[in-house]
Design a protein around this motif. Structure first.
Motif, PDB file in Angstrom:
ATOM      1  N   SER A  24      75.286  36.123  26.410  1.00  0.00           N
ATOM      2  CA  SER A  24      76.660  36.551  26.625  1.00  0.00           C
ATOM      3  C   SER A  24      77.523  36.217  25.411  1.00  0.00           C
ATOM      4  CB  SER A  24      77.246  35.842  27.856  1.00  0.00           C
ATOM      5  OG  SER A  24      78.651  36.020  27.893  1.00  0.00           O
ATOM      6  N   PRO A  25      78.440  37.112  25.033  1.00  0.00           N
ATOM      7  CA  PRO A  25      79.377  36.801  23.942  1.00  0.00           C
ATOM      8  C   PRO A  25      80.263  35.592  24.250  1.00  0.00           C
ATOM      9  CG  PRO A  25      79.388  39.151  24.391  1.00  0.00           C
ATOM     10  CD  PRO A  25      78.579  38.493  25.482  1.00  0.00           C
ATOM     11  N   PHE A  50      74.470  33.634  13.023  1.00  0.00           N
ATOM     12  CA  PHE A  50      74.568  33.213  14.416  1.00  0.00           C
ATOM     13  C   PHE A  50      75.643  32.136  14.586  1.00  0.00           C
ATOM     14  CE2 PHE A  50      73.272  30.920  18.211  1.00  0.00           C
ATOM     15  CZ  PHE A  50      72.836  31.924  19.048  1.00  0.00           C
ATOM     16  N   PHE A  51      76.520  32.333  15.560  1.00  0.00           N
ATOM     17  CA  PHE A  51      77.571  31.374  15.908  1.00  0.00           C
ATOM     18  C   PHE A  51      77.543  31.146  17.409  1.00  0.00           C
ATOM     19  CE2 PHE A  51      78.945  32.631  11.802  1.00  0.00           C
ATOM     20  CZ  PHE A  51      79.791  31.643  11.322  1.00  0.00           C
ATOM     21  N   ALA A  52      77.796  29.916  17.837  1.00  0.00           N
ATOM     22  CA  ALA A  52      77.784  29.594  19.262  1.00  0.00           C
ATOM     23  C   ALA A  52      78.972  28.726  19.636  1.00  0.00           C
ATOM     24  CB  ALA A  52      76.491  28.861  19.630  1.00  0.00           C
ATOM     25  N   VAL A  53      79.369  28.829  20.897  1.00  0.00           N
ATOM     26  CA  VAL A  53      80.378  27.948  21.464  1.00  0.00           C
ATOM     27  C   VAL A  53      79.622  26.711  21.925  1.00  0.00           C
ATOM     28  CG1 VAL A  53      81.998  27.657  23.378  1.00  0.00           C
ATOM     29  CG2 VAL A  53      81.806  29.864  22.240  1.00  0.00           C
ATOM     30  N   VAL A  63      68.423  30.161  13.432  1.00  0.00           N
ATOM     31  CA  VAL A  63      68.203  30.769  14.736  1.00  0.00           C
ATOM     32  C   VAL A  63      67.736  32.200  14.517  1.00  0.00           C
ATOM     33  CG1 VAL A  63      69.243  31.477  16.918  1.00  0.00           C
ATOM     34  CG2 VAL A  63      69.993  29.373  15.814  1.00  0.00           C
ATOM     35  N   GLU A  64      66.580  32.533  15.072  1.00  0.00           N
ATOM     36  CA  GLU A  64      66.113  33.913  15.011  1.00  0.00           C
ATOM     37  C   GLU A  64      66.705  34.641  16.207  1.00  0.00           C
ATOM     38  OE1 GLU A  64      61.989  34.649  14.285  1.00  0.00           O
ATOM     39  OE2 GLU A  64      61.794  32.768  13.179  1.00  0.00           O
ATOM     40  N   PHE A  65      67.392  35.762  15.918  1.00  0.00           N
ATOM     41  CA  PHE A  65      68.052  36.500  16.988  1.00  0.00           C
ATOM     42  C   PHE A  65      68.015  37.984  16.686  1.00  0.00           C
ATOM     43  CE2 PHE A  65      71.171  35.504  13.781  1.00  0.00           C
ATOM     44  CZ  PHE A  65      71.945  36.640  13.667  1.00  0.00           C
ATOM     45  N   LYS A  68      76.264  19.286  21.621  1.00  0.00           N
ATOM     46  CA  LYS A  68      75.371  19.896  22.594  1.00  0.00           C
ATOM     47  C   LYS A  68      75.491  21.422  22.566  1.00  0.00           C
ATOM     48  CE  LYS A  68      73.770  19.504  27.246  1.00  0.00           C
ATOM     49  NZ  LYS A  68      73.699  18.677  28.406  1.00  0.00           N
ATOM     50  N   LEU A  69      74.357  22.078  22.355  1.00  0.00           N
ATOM     51  CA  LEU A  69      74.309  23.534  22.373  1.00  0.00           C
ATOM     52  C   LEU A  69      74.204  24.040  23.806  1.00  0.00           C
ATOM     53  CD1 LEU A  69      71.774  24.094  19.473  1.00  0.00           C
ATOM     54  CD2 LEU A  69      74.174  24.746  19.477  1.00  0.00           C
ATOM     55  N   PRO A  70      74.730  25.242  24.075  1.00  0.00           N
ATOM     56  CA  PRO A  70      74.548  25.832  25.400  1.00  0.00           C
ATOM     57  C   PRO A  70      73.050  26.033  25.678  1.00  0.00           C
ATOM     58  CG  PRO A  70      76.220  27.034  24.160  1.00  0.00           C
ATOM     59  CD  PRO A  70      75.554  26.074  23.205  1.00  0.00           C
ATOM     60  N   PRO A  71      72.638  25.939  26.942  1.00  0.00           N
ATOM     61  CA  PRO A  71      71.208  26.081  27.281  1.00  0.00           C
ATOM     62  C   PRO A  71      70.615  27.415  26.815  1.00  0.00           C
ATOM     63  CG  PRO A  71      72.484  25.443  29.223  1.00  0.00           C
ATOM     64  CD  PRO A  71      73.452  25.649  28.110  1.00  0.00           C
ATOM     65  N   GLU A  72      71.397  28.497  26.873  1.00  0.00           N
ATOM     66  CA  GLU A  72      70.901  29.807  26.441  1.00  0.00           C
ATOM     67  C   GLU A  72      70.538  29.795  24.953  1.00  0.00           C
ATOM     68  OE1 GLU A  72      74.348  30.700  29.376  1.00  0.00           O
ATOM     69  OE2 GLU A  72      73.848  29.192  27.890  1.00  0.00           O
ATOM     70  N   VAL A  73      71.328  29.092  24.165  1.00  0.00           N
ATOM     71  CA  VAL A  73      71.084  29.000  22.726  1.00  0.00           C
ATOM     72  C   VAL A  73      69.871  28.116  22.477  1.00  0.00           C
ATOM     73  CG1 VAL A  73      72.019  28.228  20.512  1.00  0.00           C
ATOM     74  CG2 VAL A  73      73.488  29.440  22.135  1.00  0.00           C
ATOM     75  N   GLN A  74      69.776  26.992  23.162  1.00  0.00           N
ATOM     76  CA  GLN A  74      68.631  26.095  22.998  1.00  0.00           C
ATOM     77  C   GLN A  74      67.342  26.814  23.387  1.00  0.00           C
ATOM     78  OE1 GLN A  74      68.902  22.906  21.580  1.00  0.00           O
ATOM     79  NE2 GLN A  74      66.728  23.328  21.381  1.00  0.00           N
ATOM     80  N   LYS A  75      67.401  27.625  24.433  1.00  0.00           N
ATOM     81  CA  LYS A  75      66.223  28.381  24.870  1.00  0.00           C
ATOM     82  C   LYS A  75      65.801  29.364  23.782  1.00  0.00           C
ATOM     83  CE  LYS A  75      64.631  31.157  28.758  1.00  0.00           C
ATOM     84  NZ  LYS A  75      65.010  31.759  30.038  1.00  0.00           N
ATOM     85  N   LEU A  76      66.759  30.012  23.129  1.00  0.00           N
ATOM     86  CA  LEU A  76      66.451  30.934  22.038  1.00  0.00           C
ATOM     87  C   LEU A  76      65.809  30.178  20.869  1.00  0.00           C
ATOM     88  CD1 LEU A  76      66.785  33.868  21.004  1.00  0.00           C
ATOM     89  CD2 LEU A  76      68.981  33.167  20.057  1.00  0.00           C
ATOM     90  N   ILE A  77      66.311  29.009  20.552  1.00  0.00           N
ATOM     91  CA  ILE A  77      65.780  28.198  19.461  1.00  0.00           C
ATOM     92  C   ILE A  77      64.350  27.745  19.782  1.00  0.00           C
ATOM     93  CG2 ILE A  77      65.996  25.974  18.265  1.00  0.00           C
ATOM     94  CD1 ILE A  77      69.076  26.367  18.603  1.00  0.00           C
ATOM     95  N   ASP A  78      64.144  27.333  21.018  1.00  0.00           N
ATOM     96  CA  ASP A  78      62.820  26.845  21.433  1.00  0.00           C
ATOM     97  C   ASP A  78      61.810  27.962  21.584  1.00  0.00           C
ATOM     98  OD1 ASP A  78      63.871  24.298  21.492  1.00  0.00           O
ATOM     99  OD2 ASP A  78      64.152  24.277  23.668  1.00  0.00           O
ATOM    100  N   GLY A  79      62.286  29.226  21.601  1.00  0.00           N
ATOM    101  CA  GLY A  79      61.378  30.354  21.732  1.00  0.00           C
ATOM    102  C   GLY A  79      60.870  30.574  23.131  1.00  0.00           C
ATOM    103  N   SER A  80      61.575  30.044  24.117  1.00  0.00           N
ATOM    104  CA  SER A  80      61.135  30.204  25.515  1.00  0.00           C
ATOM    105  C   SER A  80      61.644  31.486  26.098  1.00  0.00           C
ATOM    106  CB  SER A  80      61.669  29.043  26.361  1.00  0.00           C
ATOM    107  OG  SER A  80      61.209  27.822  25.843  1.00  0.00           O
TER     108      SER A  80
END
Length: 128
Positions: free
Chosen positions: A92-93, A108-111, A51-53, A116-128
């Motif tokens: 959000s943390p 990078f760590f996610a809840v 994940v690029e962040f 299933k990843l949270p939508p915010e994380v999936q959006k970051l991965i997809d580059g949207s």
């Protein structure tokens, strides 16, 4: 979505499933293996690969509990590990954080629930 975006999403989903598989209940007292898990503010986070962040400000201390995958308490059990938790810009943390000894080593760590990843994380991965 491009083929590359779908492939990256599938790779991340596979990494999440593998991380979840590493954290299975033991047959003994209900403990869990915690290979890639940290806790911060009463939330459990699993690592997400590739994940690029952008790192935000320092939040505090995240803890990695000792692994309890041997079926019983061992007096030689590894101690609780503590590392610095950082914000991830734009998320959000409560959803995702970065954890590491220094900002340069933060990962990078996610809840997430199950695979299933949270939508915010999936959006970051997809580059949207």
């Amino acid at each position: 979505m491009s083929w590359t975006g779908r492939s990256a999403g599938l790779l991340v989903a596979a990494a999440v499933v593998m991380s979840g598989a590493a954290c299975t209940a033991d047959s003994g007292g209900g403990g869990h293996s915690c290979a890639n898990r940290y806790t911060y503010q009463d939330r459990s986070y699993g690592d997400v690969a590739n994940v690029e962040f952008t790192l935000g400000k320092k939040l505090g201390v995240a803890t990695k509990p000792p692994c309890e995958d041997t079926g019983g308490q061992d007096k030689n059990e590894e101690p609780v590990m503590k590392e610095t938790a950082y914000e991830v810009d734009g998320i959000s943390p409560k959803v995702a954080i970065a954890i590491g000894d220094t900002p340069k080593t933060a990962t990078f760590f996610a809840v997430y629930s199950g695979s299933k990843l949270p939508p915010e994380v999936q959006k970051l991965i997809d580059g949207s």
